[in-house]
Write a protein that holds these residues in place. Structure first.
Motif, PDB file in Angstrom:
ATOM      1  N   THR A  10      46.688  55.780  32.555  1.00 51.94           N
ATOM      2  CA  THR A  10      47.965  55.376  31.973  1.00 51.94           C
ATOM      3  C   THR A  10      48.005  53.863  31.809  1.00 51.94           C
ATOM      4  O   THR A  10      48.519  53.349  30.807  1.00 51.94           O
ATOM      5  CB  THR A  10      49.139  55.850  32.842  1.00 51.94           C
ATOM      6  OG1 THR A  10      49.148  57.278  32.871  1.00 51.94           O
ATOM      7  CG2 THR A  10      50.470  55.357  32.306  1.00 51.94           C
ATOM      8  N   ILE A  11      47.445  53.138  32.767  1.00 53.76           N
ATOM      9  CA  ILE A  11      47.363  51.673  32.656  1.00 53.76           C
ATOM     10  C   ILE A  11      46.526  51.285  31.448  1.00 53.76           C
ATOM     11  O   ILE A  11      46.905  50.423  30.650  1.00 53.76           O
ATOM     12  CB  ILE A  11      46.768  51.063  33.944  1.00 53.76           C
ATOM     13  CG1 ILE A  11      47.739  51.249  35.121  1.00 53.76           C
ATOM     14  CG2 ILE A  11      46.447  49.578  33.743  1.00 53.76           C
ATOM     15  CD1 ILE A  11      47.176  50.824  36.455  1.00 53.76           C
ATOM     16  N   VAL A  12      45.386  51.942  31.292  1.00 59.35           N
ATOM     17  CA  VAL A  12      44.493  51.637  30.164  1.00 59.35           C
ATOM     18  C   VAL A  12      45.170  51.952  28.839  1.00 59.35           C
ATOM     19  O   VAL A  12      45.062  51.180  27.876  1.00 59.35           O
ATOM     20  CB  VAL A  12      43.171  52.420  30.303  1.00 59.35           C
ATOM     21  CG1 VAL A  12      42.308  52.249  29.055  1.00 59.35           C
ATOM     22  CG2 VAL A  12      42.402  51.963  31.541  1.00 59.35           C
ATOM     23  N   HIS A  13      45.890  53.065  28.770  1.00 59.15           N
ATOM     24  CA  HIS A  13      46.506  53.495  27.516  1.00 59.15           C
ATOM     25  C   HIS A  13      47.871  52.862  27.270  1.00 59.15           C
ATOM     26  O   HIS A  13      48.433  53.038  26.180  1.00 59.15           O
ATOM     27  CB  HIS A  13      46.630  55.020  27.497  1.00 59.15           C
ATOM     28  CG  HIS A  13      45.313  55.728  27.530  1.00 59.15           C
ATOM     29  ND1 HIS A  13      44.265  55.407  26.699  1.00 59.15           N
ATOM     30  CD2 HIS A  13      44.855  56.743  28.319  1.00 59.15           C
ATOM     31  CE1 HIS A  13      43.231  56.183  26.953  1.00 59.15           C
ATOM     32  NE2 HIS A  13      43.555  56.998  27.929  1.00 59.15           N
TER      33      HIS A  13
ATOM     34  N   LEU B  64      47.778  47.265  19.068  1.00 58.24           N
ATOM     35  CA  LEU B  64      46.600  47.619  18.279  1.00 58.24           C
ATOM     36  C   LEU B  64      45.324  47.127  18.942  1.00 58.24           C
ATOM     37  O   LEU B  64      44.331  47.842  19.047  1.00 58.24           O
ATOM     38  CB  LEU B  64      46.715  47.019  16.875  1.00 58.24           C
ATOM     39  CG  LEU B  64      47.693  47.639  15.885  1.00 58.24           C
ATOM     40  CD1 LEU B  64      47.679  46.842  14.579  1.00 58.24           C
ATOM     41  CD2 LEU B  64      47.353  49.097  15.619  1.00 58.24           C
ATOM     42  N   GLY B  65      45.353  45.883  19.373  1.00 60.74           N
ATOM     43  CA  GLY B  65      44.153  45.263  19.939  1.00 60.74           C
ATOM     44  C   GLY B  65      43.719  45.878  21.245  1.00 60.74           C
ATOM     45  O   GLY B  65      42.524  46.100  21.465  1.00 60.74           O
ATOM     46  N   LYS B  66      44.670  46.169  22.133  1.00 62.45           N
ATOM     47  CA  LYS B  66      44.313  46.759  23.423  1.00 62.45           C
ATOM     48  C   LYS B  66      43.707  48.144  23.241  1.00 62.45           C
ATOM     49  O   LYS B  66      42.669  48.466  23.835  1.00 62.45           O
ATOM     50  CB  LYS B  66      45.529  46.822  24.350  1.00 62.45           C
ATOM     51  CG  LYS B  66      45.227  47.503  25.686  1.00 62.45           C
ATOM     52  CD  LYS B  66      46.386  47.443  26.657  1.00 62.45           C
ATOM     53  CE  LYS B  66      46.101  48.286  27.892  1.00 62.45           C
ATOM     54  NZ  LYS B  66      47.157  48.208  28.923  1.00 62.45           N
ATOM     55  N   GLU B  67      44.335  48.958  22.399  1.00 61.24           N
ATOM     56  CA  GLU B  67      43.801  50.289  22.149  1.00 61.24           C
ATOM     57  C   GLU B  67      42.400  50.218  21.547  1.00 61.24           C
ATOM     58  O   GLU B  67      41.495  50.952  21.957  1.00 61.24           O
ATOM     59  CB  GLU B  67      44.722  51.063  21.214  1.00 61.24           C
ATOM     60  CG  GLU B  67      44.228  52.473  20.900  1.00 61.24           C
ATOM     61  CD  GLU B  67      45.118  53.224  19.938  1.00 61.24           C
ATOM     62  OE1 GLU B  67      44.835  54.409  19.681  1.00 61.24           O
ATOM     63  OE2 GLU B  67      46.093  52.638  19.434  1.00 61.24           O
ATOM     64  N   ALA B  68      42.216  49.320  20.583  1.00 61.51           N
ATOM     65  CA  ALA B  68      40.918  49.190  19.920  1.00 61.51           C
ATOM     66  C   ALA B  68      39.847  48.706  20.887  1.00 61.51           C
ATOM     67  O   ALA B  68      38.695  49.151  20.832  1.00 61.51           O
ATOM     68  CB  ALA B  68      41.027  48.234  18.736  1.00 61.51           C
ATOM     69  N   PHE B  69      40.216  47.799  21.778  1.00 66.99           N
ATOM     70  CA  PHE B  69      39.252  47.264  22.740  1.00 66.99           C
ATOM     71  C   PHE B  69      38.628  48.374  23.577  1.00 66.99           C
ATOM     72  O   PHE B  69      37.402  48.468  23.696  1.00 66.99           O
ATOM     73  CB  PHE B  69      39.925  46.236  23.646  1.00 66.99           C
ATOM     74  CG  PHE B  69      39.015  45.664  24.701  1.00 66.99           C
ATOM     75  CD1 PHE B  69      38.223  44.568  24.436  1.00 66.99           C
ATOM     76  CD2 PHE B  69      38.929  46.236  25.971  1.00 66.99           C
ATOM     77  CE1 PHE B  69      37.378  44.035  25.395  1.00 66.99           C
ATOM     78  CE2 PHE B  69      38.083  45.727  26.934  1.00 66.99           C
ATOM     79  CZ  PHE B  69      37.307  44.619  26.643  1.00 66.99           C
TER      80      PHE B  69
ATOM     81  N   MET C 152      31.869  53.317  22.223  1.00 66.23           N
ATOM     82  CA  MET C 152      31.124  53.724  21.029  1.00 66.23           C
ATOM     83  C   MET C 152      29.782  53.012  20.929  1.00 66.23           C
ATOM     84  O   MET C 152      29.565  51.977  21.569  1.00 66.23           O
ATOM     85  CB  MET C 152      31.946  53.401  19.766  1.00 66.23           C
ATOM     86  CG  MET C 152      33.270  54.102  19.667  1.00 66.23           C
ATOM     87  SD  MET C 152      34.175  53.553  18.174  1.00 66.23           S
ATOM     88  CE  MET C 152      35.699  54.473  18.346  1.00 66.23           C
ATOM     89  N   ASN C 153      28.888  53.558  20.106  1.00 69.02           N
ATOM     90  CA  ASN C 153      27.667  52.818  19.798  1.00 69.02           C
ATOM     91  C   ASN C 153      28.027  51.684  18.835  1.00 69.02           C
ATOM     92  O   ASN C 153      29.137  51.630  18.292  1.00 69.02           O
ATOM     93  CB  ASN C 153      26.576  53.735  19.218  1.00 69.02           C
ATOM     94  CG  ASN C 153      26.979  54.377  17.898  1.00 69.02           C
ATOM     95  OD1 ASN C 153      27.473  53.707  17.000  1.00 69.02           O
ATOM     96  ND2 ASN C 153      26.752  55.685  17.767  1.00 69.02           N
ATOM     97  N   LEU C 154      27.076  50.788  18.590  1.00 68.28           N
ATOM     98  CA  LEU C 154      27.367  49.574  17.831  1.00 68.28           C
ATOM     99  C   LEU C 154      27.890  49.867  16.426  1.00 68.28           C
ATOM    100  O   LEU C 154      28.910  49.310  16.001  1.00 68.28           O
ATOM    101  CB  LEU C 154      26.105  48.699  17.760  1.00 68.28           C
ATOM    102  CG  LEU C 154      26.284  47.321  17.111  1.00 68.28           C
ATOM    103  CD1 LEU C 154      27.220  46.455  17.942  1.00 68.28           C
ATOM    104  CD2 LEU C 154      24.924  46.624  16.968  1.00 68.28           C
TER     105      LEU C 154
ATOM    106  N   ALA D 162      31.341  51.409  16.517  1.00 68.29           N
ATOM    107  CA  ALA D 162      32.317  50.418  16.970  1.00 68.29           C
ATOM    108  C   ALA D 162      32.719  49.493  15.830  1.00 68.29           C
ATOM    109  O   ALA D 162      33.916  49.200  15.634  1.00 68.29           O
ATOM    110  CB  ALA D 162      31.747  49.607  18.132  1.00 68.29           C
ATOM    111  N   TYR D 163      31.742  49.016  15.064  1.00 70.68           N
ATOM    112  CA  TYR D 163      32.062  48.146  13.933  1.00 70.68           C
ATOM    113  C   TYR D 163      32.841  48.903  12.858  1.00 70.68           C
ATOM    114  O   TYR D 163      33.770  48.363  12.252  1.00 70.68           O
ATOM    115  CB  TYR D 163      30.783  47.546  13.347  1.00 70.68           C
ATOM    116  CG  TYR D 163      30.431  46.215  13.969  1.00 70.68           C
ATOM    117  CD1 TYR D 163      31.287  45.121  13.828  1.00 70.68           C
ATOM    118  CD2 TYR D 163      29.255  46.042  14.694  1.00 70.68           C
ATOM    119  CE1 TYR D 163      30.978  43.897  14.409  1.00 70.68           C
ATOM    120  CE2 TYR D 163      28.933  44.825  15.273  1.00 70.68           C
ATOM    121  CZ  TYR D 163      29.805  43.743  15.121  1.00 70.68           C
ATOM    122  OH  TYR D 163      29.497  42.536  15.685  1.00 70.68           O
TER     123      TYR D 163
END
Length: 273
Positions: free
Chosen positions: A106-109, A222-227, A233-235, A238-239
């Motif tokens: 929950t902290i992460v999300h 947006l940024g926290k979720e994307a991080f 993911m693989n490279l 991820a890109y």
């Protein structure tokens, strides 16, 4: 401690909540038990985080603790008492570990940054809690360990967060030896962000949270979720994913406002959208 003092301590809330501007400060309040994560405290944290996630007035969170210890992990006395159950505690142990894991996730999300304020030891699930937070500020007197191996209980769930913060060799050394890591070394390892003078860690954590809280809440979400998503993911994936996020972010009203403000050399006015 006198009988009245014991009674007062027993009646005290195990999790305190207050606001410091736009920052919600959650304080673990089981100092006599070294703020161990009992079933009740895990539930209180889960509930508070869920409420904060839906509260637009809260833009960041600090998790702190009262007493000399930040958090000594799970409540071993509570766990041991359940060995008298018919199944030797199996169902309770599973329930507790899953509840704790859910709270950490929950902290992460949470769509808001979470900062740990560490004044003393953070061991086992306490170390896990620090590693799970997005940022961490610690006193020079703080120390960190995953010492389950010393009592025959490998820190397997703390390992998940720890191994996502520090290198494999450093994580394995902590897990296999159980040795305490002082705050300056924890910073070098990447487990925490900042080391400050004892007694100032709470204010420093709040100041860091307030710094982030001044940004666009939509952009931070947006940024926290994307991080965290791209980290798994693989490279190439991820890109690809990050490019999609950047494209959507560019279309957001706050990105238009922020870029315009930068070009026009003025302060942006966020609408969090």
């Amino acid at each position: 401690m006198s009988a009245p003092a014991l009674a007062k301590a027993a009646d005290a809330p195990i999790l305190l909540r207050e606001m410091a501007g736009p920052v919600a400060v959650l304080t673990l309040n089981r100092p006599a038990q070294r703020n161990s994560l009992s079933e009740a405290l895990i539930a209180e944290l889960q509930l508070a985080l869920a409420e904060i996630g839906a509260d637009k007035a809260v833009r960041a969170v600090v998790i702190a603790a009262n007493g000399p210890a930040f958090c000594a992990g799970h409540d071993l006395k509570e766990l041991t008492a359940r060995r008298a159950d018919a199944d030797r505690g199996r169902s309770f142990f599973a329930k507790l570990m899953n509840a704790c894991s859910a709270m950490m996730q929950t902290i992460v999300h949470l769509p808001k940054p979470v900062v740990a304020s560490v004044q003393g030891i953070a061991t086992a699930a306490g170390c896990q809690l620090v590693a799970t937070c997005d940022l961490a500020v610690a006193s020079e007197r703080a120390s960190f360990a995953t010492p389950g191996v010393d009592i025959g209980l490998f820190c397997s769930t703390p390992m998940v967060a720890l191994s996502r913060n520090v290198s494999r060799k450093q994580a394995m050394e902590m897990l296999l030896t159980g040795e305490l890591v002082p705050a300056p070394r924890a910073r070098e390892m990447g487990l925490i962000n900042r080391v400050v003078t004892p007694g100032t860690e709470r204010d420093a954590a709040i100041a860091l949270a307030q710094q982030v809280a001044r940004k666009s809440a939509h952009t931070i979400k947006l940024g926290k979720e994307a991080f965290y998503r791209q980290a798994e993911m693989n490279l190439a994936d991820a890109y690809r994913y990050a490019a999609e996020v950047m494209t959507e972010n560019m279309l957001a009203r706050d990105a238009e406002e922020g870029i315009g403000a930068f070009i026009e050399k003025r302060e942006p006015t966020w609408r969090d959208e």
